[in-house]
Design an enzyme around this catalytic site. Structure first.
Site, PDB file in Angstrom:
ATOM      1  N   PHE A  79     -21.580 -13.211  24.207  1.00  0.00           N
ATOM      2  CA  PHE A  79     -20.972 -11.622  23.583  1.00  0.00           C
ATOM      3  C   PHE A  79     -19.471 -12.084  23.151  1.00  0.00           C
ATOM      4  O   PHE A  79     -18.853 -10.845  22.896  1.00  0.00           O
ATOM      5  CB  PHE A  79     -21.217 -10.460  24.522  1.00  0.00           C
ATOM      6  CG  PHE A  79     -22.912 -10.485  24.664  1.00  0.00           C
ATOM      7  CD1 PHE A  79     -23.611 -10.627  23.567  1.00  0.00           C
ATOM      8  CD2 PHE A  79     -23.169 -10.273  25.857  1.00  0.00           C
ATOM      9  CE1 PHE A  79     -25.028 -10.661  23.628  1.00  0.00           C
ATOM     10  CE2 PHE A  79     -24.575 -10.161  26.081  1.00  0.00           C
ATOM     11  CZ  PHE A  79     -25.674 -10.544  24.791  1.00  0.00           C
ATOM     12  N   GLU A  85     -18.344  -4.203  24.140  1.00  0.00           N
ATOM     13  CA  GLU A  85     -17.347  -5.473  24.310  1.00  0.00           C
ATOM     14  C   GLU A  85     -16.102  -5.355  23.458  1.00  0.00           C
ATOM     15  O   GLU A  85     -15.025  -5.621  23.772  1.00  0.00           O
ATOM     16  CB  GLU A  85     -18.206  -6.636  23.917  1.00  0.00           C
ATOM     17  CG  GLU A  85     -19.417  -6.933  24.875  1.00  0.00           C
ATOM     18  CD  GLU A  85     -20.702  -6.197  24.772  1.00  0.00           C
ATOM     19  OE1 GLU A  85     -20.583  -5.699  23.722  1.00  0.00           O
ATOM     20  OE2 GLU A  85     -21.606  -6.325  25.258  1.00  0.00           O
ATOM     21  N   ARG A 107     -18.907 -18.510  38.251  1.00  0.00           N
ATOM     22  CA  ARG A 107     -18.701 -17.202  38.056  1.00  0.00           C
ATOM     23  C   ARG A 107     -18.568 -16.488  39.465  1.00  0.00           C
ATOM     24  O   ARG A 107     -17.772 -15.849  39.878  1.00  0.00           O
ATOM     25  CB  ARG A 107     -19.798 -16.561  37.473  1.00  0.00           C
ATOM     26  CG  ARG A 107     -21.119 -16.437  38.080  1.00  0.00           C
ATOM     27  CD  ARG A 107     -22.390 -15.865  37.493  1.00  0.00           C
ATOM     28  NE  ARG A 107     -23.293 -16.294  37.853  1.00  0.00           N
ATOM     29  CZ  ARG A 107     -24.712 -15.492  38.076  1.00  0.00           C
ATOM     30  NH1 ARG A 107     -24.541 -13.973  37.774  1.00  0.00           N
ATOM     31  NH2 ARG A 107     -25.737 -15.726  38.365  1.00  0.00           N
ATOM     32  N   HIS A 117      -4.074   3.081  -3.778  1.00  0.00           N
ATOM     33  CA  HIS A 117      -4.190   2.603  -2.189  1.00  0.00           C
ATOM     34  C   HIS A 117      -3.611   1.254  -1.992  1.00  0.00           C
ATOM     35  O   HIS A 117      -2.607   1.268  -1.021  1.00  0.00           O
ATOM     36  CB  HIS A 117      -5.731   2.448  -1.910  1.00  0.00           C
ATOM     37  CG  HIS A 117      -5.853   1.639  -0.760  1.00  0.00           C
ATOM     38  ND1 HIS A 117      -5.857   2.072   0.637  1.00  0.00           N
ATOM     39  CD2 HIS A 117      -6.267   0.152  -0.494  1.00  0.00           C
ATOM     40  CE1 HIS A 117      -6.007   0.881   1.315  1.00  0.00           C
ATOM     41  NE2 HIS A 117      -6.287  -0.093   0.640  1.00  0.00           N
ATOM     42  N   HIS A 168       1.015  -1.142   0.240  1.00  0.00           N
ATOM     43  CA  HIS A 168       0.080  -0.143   0.022  1.00  0.00           C
ATOM     44  C   HIS A 168       0.898   1.146  -0.083  1.00  0.00           C
ATOM     45  O   HIS A 168       1.463   1.852   1.193  1.00  0.00           O
ATOM     46  CB  HIS A 168      -0.777   0.063   1.305  1.00  0.00           C
ATOM     47  CG  HIS A 168      -1.676  -1.171   1.267  1.00  0.00           C
ATOM     48  ND1 HIS A 168      -1.376  -2.441   1.840  1.00  0.00           N
ATOM     49  CD2 HIS A 168      -2.861  -1.470   1.082  1.00  0.00           C
ATOM     50  CE1 HIS A 168      -2.296  -3.238   1.783  1.00  0.00           C
ATOM     51  NE2 HIS A 168      -3.390  -2.688   1.058  1.00  0.00           N
ATOM     52  N   HIS A 211     -29.043 -15.526  24.123  1.00  0.00           N
ATOM     53  CA  HIS A 211     -28.218 -15.247  25.296  1.00  0.00           C
ATOM     54  C   HIS A 211     -27.413 -16.540  25.643  1.00  0.00           C
ATOM     55  O   HIS A 211     -26.632 -16.492  26.591  1.00  0.00           O
ATOM     56  CB  HIS A 211     -28.941 -14.817  26.331  1.00  0.00           C
ATOM     57  CG  HIS A 211     -29.080 -13.105  26.160  1.00  0.00           C
ATOM     58  ND1 HIS A 211     -29.630 -12.628  25.149  1.00  0.00           N
ATOM     59  CD2 HIS A 211     -28.696 -12.110  26.952  1.00  0.00           C
ATOM     60  CE1 HIS A 211     -29.898 -11.321  25.368  1.00  0.00           C
ATOM     61  NE2 HIS A 211     -29.121 -10.938  26.332  1.00  0.00           N
ATOM     62  N   HIS A 265      -2.089  -0.821   7.122  1.00  0.00           N
ATOM     63  CA  HIS A 265      -1.619  -1.137   5.809  1.00  0.00           C
ATOM     64  C   HIS A 265      -0.697  -0.251   5.260  1.00  0.00           C
ATOM     65  O   HIS A 265       0.112  -0.573   4.165  1.00  0.00           O
ATOM     66  CB  HIS A 265      -2.965  -1.242   4.742  1.00  0.00           C
ATOM     67  CG  HIS A 265      -3.729   0.032   4.809  1.00  0.00           C
ATOM     68  ND1 HIS A 265      -4.666   0.137   5.734  1.00  0.00           N
ATOM     69  CD2 HIS A 265      -3.464   1.262   4.111  1.00  0.00           C
ATOM     70  CE1 HIS A 265      -5.313   1.414   5.619  1.00  0.00           C
ATOM     71  NE2 HIS A 265      -4.447   2.093   4.676  1.00  0.00           N
TER      72      HIS A 265
END
Lengths: 689, 689
Positions: free
Chosen positions: A462, A437, A381, A285, A37, A498, A77
């Site tokens: 997620f 996230e 958890r 480019h 590039h 979920h 790039h």
């Protein structure tokens, strides 16, 4: 939008020579590789050069100076811009142990090897491969978000290590971003967070060249970026000509004087500047310009048209000399300040040494306690939250947080002094990422690149939102800990959107990443211990929403088996069938095992919390755990089937999820999808025949 | 930010009754399920009710009316608001064949079954499960981006089907968004694109309640959303009290009069409004309020404290009656207009019928041509471009584009009249998504929900950026086609950040998704044909950057074998070893097969372009292709190993990628990573003996 930019307004002939050296090296390297590039390095050479020669605090002999300014090429790039700068700056190479090799970071020969196998000049900048590359970039938006993490790290480091008379950390972070960076959602998230945190040490330089791959940005991008960033709470500046180094310098000056907000400098540029037929078009480019066009461009720069990889004598050392004279004394002063800290507060200085070396404190495991056997047990958890807090008390540079789910992921640091990281208190250790996230993952990578041990957390489903930075943590070999809770249909009523199904497979498929799914509270302790012990790879810790029995470790195998990835948890003499499970299904396997025992069937339970570690064990150990002769096998995991054939063979049974889940209470879901003792026992018996 | 909102300023007692019915149903349903999100339905009941009763064009007896306004609850956790509205509106159920069932979409009994197995009221709204749910929401930001696709669809449909006197498509799209939606990058991308396209039929209602799960939004979110959206080119309005239905109505009125921009209405609300101890706190967000608090809230509403699931007589039919009287005639008029179109332009009307029914045109395969045998061949991305164009000529409602990579992915429609979709020409079929992969995926889902057959394209490695909408397309069973090119280390010099490794596995792991990786040009034709023939699942078509030989289909098995997922491509009598490959490695397998033949070794080549379809074949066919007796096997795929054990067993060989790639020319990479004829032949021989 500029169709033509005025002639260079560069005040100094040597500066102009250096700028054109950067341009011609980029053209020549791309041409020789016949790949790459050229357009953006040609456009931004004055920007990069002005920044490096007049603002970037950087010592070419000490590219690992902790208080150096960070230069992030988010538009990865345009790597030749960075390689050219590292070359002209005469940056000296440092190996992964921090030892000088006596080689330049990027030699002229390295530039001639652009994009070749094992060269120091790969297509996109790669952290660890090339000294001076602060982060791996290329996937757009990631560098921007990394830079936010780096800027946050500075504030935290300052809060911890600076004293009234010691300014050990006050570095700035500069990121060069293109239109693509501006369009990607991850940088929007990161920009919003940077504004919220008032990161005045952060400067994004937006290369507004109005050209993208499909053509003019007007095809898809007509927003008012400056107004958007004002909305984020940023200081916004506009330089209307990328060649106007005086205007650039003025903008950087304004950035350094801004105290309460990050700064966006929008720079109007011409992609492929100087190439008469290709500048300001998409053709400049992503491909070599061609020999003819390169000659014309060189002519436009007043360059020798027939030269190639030419670095004029006057340009060869100028940037290096400038950096040495500008920052040499500052570096020495920093070393003296570190010495002062070491004398005054040796323990604190030792912490900094360990952070830089990637070492844990000596007593980092001191607060750990075993969890007692408990049939009722607790969610992993919840166990994870306790374990994390125990470690965090002993590892002051363990920082992290959640994408607005810490009450659910249980990752809050709750002990005295942990605090929340905010614009009002940059010393806090609980990070509030908001519902972002993707930026969370990329910011964690930025923190890890600045000596901090970061963790993140959200629901496993997620992880999809943050896969790109998880991948980059793996490529960069950063020991980030990604905590994912609510790891199965055990989520219950929230339903299929979920309930993760494919996510364990996704994470396991990612090279260089540990995926740990502990089967009870004590395995959770081990999982965290393993994750924190890593120095050169990230880990995912995958935890349950629902409670799980804490297994009797006197009766069953020790949870330390997690370190080998898989181990025999419960056994029988000459087992006829092996039940293999991870996470919340380990307890189910144990229940089925007990039922089988009662029925006189010899079974074994293998807990397999980390496939990657298990595969790293020698063949003997693996055979010991999963003897080839015992082909009767049942895999149990509340996730998709892909990959399990490895452990159960073509004839084994799999109690897994072959579809998305459903919205219902957990017990109903477990029955519907076959996660019951009866079903496992039935399949085990079928296996035996 | 409001700590307290003034008392309800609702003009009409019946309206107030309906609003409080929505609130109390939400509280009661969450309480009964002991799971769910009461706070937002309580806050936004006046917003939803004002919109539905006074603005939303909706016919409760014809919820599939193509020109209905779309109501998207992007804040999907507030599902009880939607279920309550569908109930009060008396929406009638339609099954998946478009047939009325005679049941209500959501009965009071359904509401009592909130979040229970197989109920019509799952935790988050699920398209296909509940009539009136326009899209599955829950993962934040997705609904926002879906709504942009729906709004784009309206403009395209109008451009195609409207006539001066026939307004068949002029619907509006409303989306309710929370703070989370505003923070997610995907909605930033989508908002930028909506502003760029001047989607004046799009209205986002931003629920500014200042509360997120970790606490006050000030923890993480302090940007000026209105200014940000001004930067995107949106019309921005502010309603300072969610209970002020007159102010809400005025804002909606202003939206309907805006002709050149999408509208954002920021509504200040109080989460859990009316619950005296929990309103305006995170505690009102995601759990049942508890019986005591519910009683107090009911008292505040002037409700019978001891009632449960109460729908007062005056509220029971009011919304339905209002909708019928407001839109009944409009619906009939629409039917007459459709009849007029059918008479005037029967072919066009037939197109619309097929679009609604999810049918292809009769001659949709008419333009296909076989690719001739060619040792040099072409990249499957190039073949894909030709095939796509051939199909698109025959399928006028096949629309799509790229995230600024169409010159590379070759997905541009190049025939006369295809055009570019833009604010100046909403009839174009080439979509320019900009560098916004995540929004691209979610927008495609929105298009698919409005009768269009969309495709998207980017590099395979960037499938990471758009996994959440790929997952939702799978959950919703939408036949979107996701094209991914540059599918391996064949990318070459761009290096590891651009070389997918784990992505095939990720896609294969996703339930309900077809992943097709064709092995030459003719397999590419089949892959597109299969993808377009799907009615209830999305497909990924995975294509190469580099050229691949077009195989001699007279000598080898027909490419139509792709339809069975895997097939015998080249064979020998009594094969001793089976080489199994996909995509660019099929040609390598054939070369190795020929080498083995020369050495007198009987080999078979199996092309396995789609694992999912192969697994759907009966056992007999699978045994025919991969006979269990032939255990000598070599898998060849330039991707990670996970999952291949299924086809090569525990003793087979795998020529796969066990690490990230590298930046170098393709031939060097193939040699480095073992993708050579010699290596495959060597492993095949080892397998045999």
């Amino acid at each position: 939008m500029p169709n033509q930019v005025s002639n260079p307004a560069v005040s100094n002939a040597t500066d102009q020579l250096c700028i054109n050296t950067l341009r011609t090296l980029a053209m020549d390297a791309v041409q020789k590789a016949n790949s790459g590039h050229p357009g953006t390095p040609m456009a931004l050479a004055p920007v990069g050069y002005t920044l490096w020669s007049r603002f970037l605090r950087y010592h070419p002999q000490h590219p690992d100076w902790p208080n150096r300014d960070r230069f992030v090429l988010s538009a990865g790039h345009a790597s030749m811009l960075l390689y050219g700068l590292l070359h002209l700056a005469g940056v000296e190479e440092i190996d992964e142990n921090g030892t000088k090799t006596g080689q330049p970071a990027v030699s002229l020969d390295d530039i001639k090897q652009f994009r070749q196998m094992e060269s120091k000049t790969p297509g996109h900048p790669e952290y660890r491969f090339t000294t001076g590359v602060e982060t791996t970039t290329g996937p757009l938006g990631q560098g921007c978000a990394n830079s936010v993490g780096m800027a946050m790290a500075q504030h935290w480091l300052a809060s911890r290590f600076n004293r009234d008379d010691l300014k050990l950390f006050d570095y700035n972070v500069y990121a060069i971003c293109g239109d693509g960076d501006m369009m990607e959602g991850v940088s929007s998230e990161a920009a919003s967070m940077a504004g919220h945190l008032k990161l005045s040490n952060l400067c994004w330089i937006y290369d507004n060249n109005t050209i993208s791959i499909e053509g003019h940005t007007e095809l898809a991008f007509s927003e008012d970026v400056m107004t958007r960033f004002k909305g984020y709470g940023w200081n916004t500046l506009h330089v209307t000509d990328a060649n106007d180094t005086q205007a650039l310098a003025k903008a950087f000056e304004q950035f350094t004087q801004t105290r309460d907000a990050p700064t966006l400098i929008m720079v109007d540029s011409v992609i492929g500047y100087g190439a008469p037929n290709k500048q300001n078009t998409a053709a400049a480019h992503g491909e070599a310009l061609g020999d003819d066009e390169i000659k014309l461009a060189k002519k436009a720069y007043g360059w020798d048209e027939n030269s190639s990889f030419s670095v004029p004598e006057a340009a060869a050392h100028h940037l290096r000399d400038t950096l040495l004279s500008s920052h040499g004394e500052r570096y020495e002063q920093w070393q003296r300040q570190l010495q002062t800290l070491t004398e005054r507060e040796p323990e604190l200085a030792e912490q900094l040494r360990r952070m830089r070396a990637g070492e844990m404190p000596e007593d980092w495991e001191a607060e750990l306690e075993a969890f007692d056997t408990d049939a009722k047990g607790l969610a992993t958890r919840a166990a994870g939250g306790k374990v994390l807090n125990a470690f965090a008390k002993k590892i002051p540079w363990l920082l992290g947080g959640s994408a607005d789910l810490s009450p659910s992921t249980k990752t809050n640091l709750t002990f005295d002094g942990a605090g929340s990281f905010s614009a009002a208190d940059y010393g806090g250790r609980n990070l509030h990422f908001g519902i972002r996230e993707h930026a969370m993952g990329a910011i964690a990578n930025g923190l890890a690149l600045c000596y901090i041990r970061p963790y993140t957390s959200t629901f496993l489903v997620f992880s999809d939102y943050m896969k790109p930075p998880i991948r980059l943590a793996s490529i960069m070999e950063l020991p980030v800990v990604f905590v994912f809770t609510h790891d199965s249909i055990g989520v219950g009523e929230d339903g299929p959107t979920h309930q993760p199904i494919e996510h364990l497979t996704q994470l396991r498929a990612t090279p260089g990443l540990l995926t740990l799914r502990p089967g009870d509270a004590n395995e959770t302790t081990q999982a965290w211990k393993i994750a924190l012990a890593q120095t050169d790879r990230p880990s995912c810790i995958v935890l349950s929403r629902q409670p799980m029995a804490t297994l009797d470790r006197e009766r069953f195998g020790s949870a330390e088996g997690v370190a080998r990835g898989g181990y025999v948890l419960a056994d029988s003499k000459d087992p006829e069938v092996i039940l293999i499970a991870t996470g919340s299904e380990v307890g189910l396997a144990v229940q089925a095992y007990e039922q089988l025992q009662q029925e006189g069937i010899a079974a074994r339970v293998v807990s397999l919390p980390c496939w990657e570690l298990f595969e790293e064990q020698d063949a003997e150990y693996r055979e010991q755990v999963l003897p080839a002769a015992v082909t009767s096998r049942v895999a149990i995991e509340q996730a998709g089937p892909l990959g399990w054939d490895r452990y159960v063979g073509s004839t084994g049974a799999k109690v897994v999820m072959n579809s998305f889940g459903a919205s219902a209470p957990i017990d109903k879901l477990q029955a519907k999808f076959g996660f019951t003792v009866d079903n496992v026992v039935k399949l085990a018996k079928q296996q035996i025949g």
